[in-house]
Design an enzyme around this catalytic site. Structure first.
Site, PDB file in Angstrom:
ATOM      1  N   ASP A 241      14.640  -3.477 -43.000  1.00  7.58           N
ATOM      2  CA  ASP A 241      14.898  -2.535 -43.161  1.00  7.58           C
ATOM      3  C   ASP A 241      15.331  -1.888 -41.469  1.00  7.58           C
ATOM      4  O   ASP A 241      15.608  -2.816 -41.011  1.00  7.58           O
ATOM      5  CB  ASP A 241      13.705  -2.004 -43.425  1.00  7.58           C
ATOM      6  CG  ASP A 241      13.163  -0.538 -42.928  1.00  7.58           C
ATOM      7  OD1 ASP A 241      14.047   0.254 -43.260  1.00  7.58           O
ATOM      8  OD2 ASP A 241      12.486   0.202 -42.313  1.00  7.58           O
TER       9      ASP A 241
ATOM     10  N   ASP B   6      16.352   1.551 -40.613  1.00  4.06           N
ATOM     11  CA  ASP B   6      14.955   2.724 -39.597  1.00  4.06           C
ATOM     12  C   ASP B   6      13.566   3.077 -39.348  1.00  4.06           C
ATOM     13  O   ASP B   6      13.215   2.222 -39.972  1.00  4.06           O
ATOM     14  CB  ASP B   6      15.640   3.836 -40.375  1.00  4.06           C
ATOM     15  CG  ASP B   6      16.796   4.286 -40.588  1.00  4.06           C
ATOM     16  OD1 ASP B   6      17.818   4.504 -39.834  1.00  4.06           O
ATOM     17  OD2 ASP B   6      16.626   5.315 -41.608  1.00  4.06           O
TER      18      ASP B   6
END
Lengths: 171, 171
Positions: A7, A9
């Site tokens: 991922d 963020d």
């Protein structure tokens, strides 16, 4: 070669640091990340959706400590994909692409995935800060600590507090 | 509910029609799609990479006939994801997002995937015009006819020439 879905963020990019800075700037407060521990993003930053819809918001996010070195090492040992749920905020797409190219130049466009739901992702390992992504994933799951998950049990996921801890587990 | 991964260019959007129009416009030729049958995109349109890097190129692509009605019907019966290998051309990202929102408003941002390699996609059925995507996919595969695959055997994939044919198979 095992495949990892990483991922952006809250994992590669320290988006909470920017949220806190924006909050302090726009609301004339002096909060720290510690002050929002246990709060969801919406509870902590009520107008954060407006920020996410602003062109340029994602272009200059600070890096999570050690993310560059560890992702580069993972990229030698695993098939790495960077998977970001970006499509809710279309202005973020080109910013995220450019941010990855600047700070992770060893990641090619072939390894980037901008999606909505991450249920479509097929991989062996997922590193993410949101239960909504990890809970639907069949493989090995690493929960990256963030203010919004810090006070919740990691459940079946393995909690990691830093990229150094990810390196210990995966390298 | 079975999941379908549907490609955009050459499947939902008639990108070849726009390539032919651009070719005729910029080279003062009068070619048709028939003239490039059997040729790869690069053979048929030597500077097509320049076009793809132009902001706005993907914003106004013509629709493939019947694509709206059939995708809308599929969206009732299947879990539909629109999967586009867009990341080679970052300027295309926001155009593709906006094009989908305009012509396929029943597709939410949650169902959009902009990737590089499609090997990461987990689904039951894939509709695509490129062998490089279908050949690595484990599930049911429909090869949408395009100039670049028209003279090649579909191999293990099922060739479809139109959205009407897709409807016959999947609806």
């Amino acid at each position: 070669m095992k495949r990892i879905a990483i991922d952006m963020d809250g994992v590669m990019a320290n988006v909470a640091a920017k949220f806190v800075a924006y909050h302090n700037q726009t609301m004339a407060t002096q909060i720290t990340e510690k002050d929002v521990e246990g709060m969801s993003e919406l509870e902590a930053f009520p107008i954060f959706n407006d920020w996410l819809n602003t062109e340029g918001f994602f272009r200059h996010l600070p890096l999570m400590a050690d993310s560059q070195a560890v992702v580069e090492a993972l990229n030698q040992k695993y098939e790495v994909f960077i998977v970001s749920a970006a499509n809710e905020f279309p202005k973020s797409l080109i910013d995220k692409h450019a941010w990855l190219q600047e700070y992770f130049p060893f990641i090619s466009w072939r390894q980037m995935v901008f999606c909505g739901s991450k249920t479509i992702v097929q991989a062996d390992i997922m590193i993410d800060d949101h239960f909504k992504n990890l809970d639907y994933f069949d493989g090995q799951t690493l929960l990256f600590t963030a203010h919004h998950n810090a006070l919740t049990s990691a459940g079946r996921h393995t909690r990691v507090n830093s990229w150094a801890e990810i390196a210990e587990i995966l390298l």
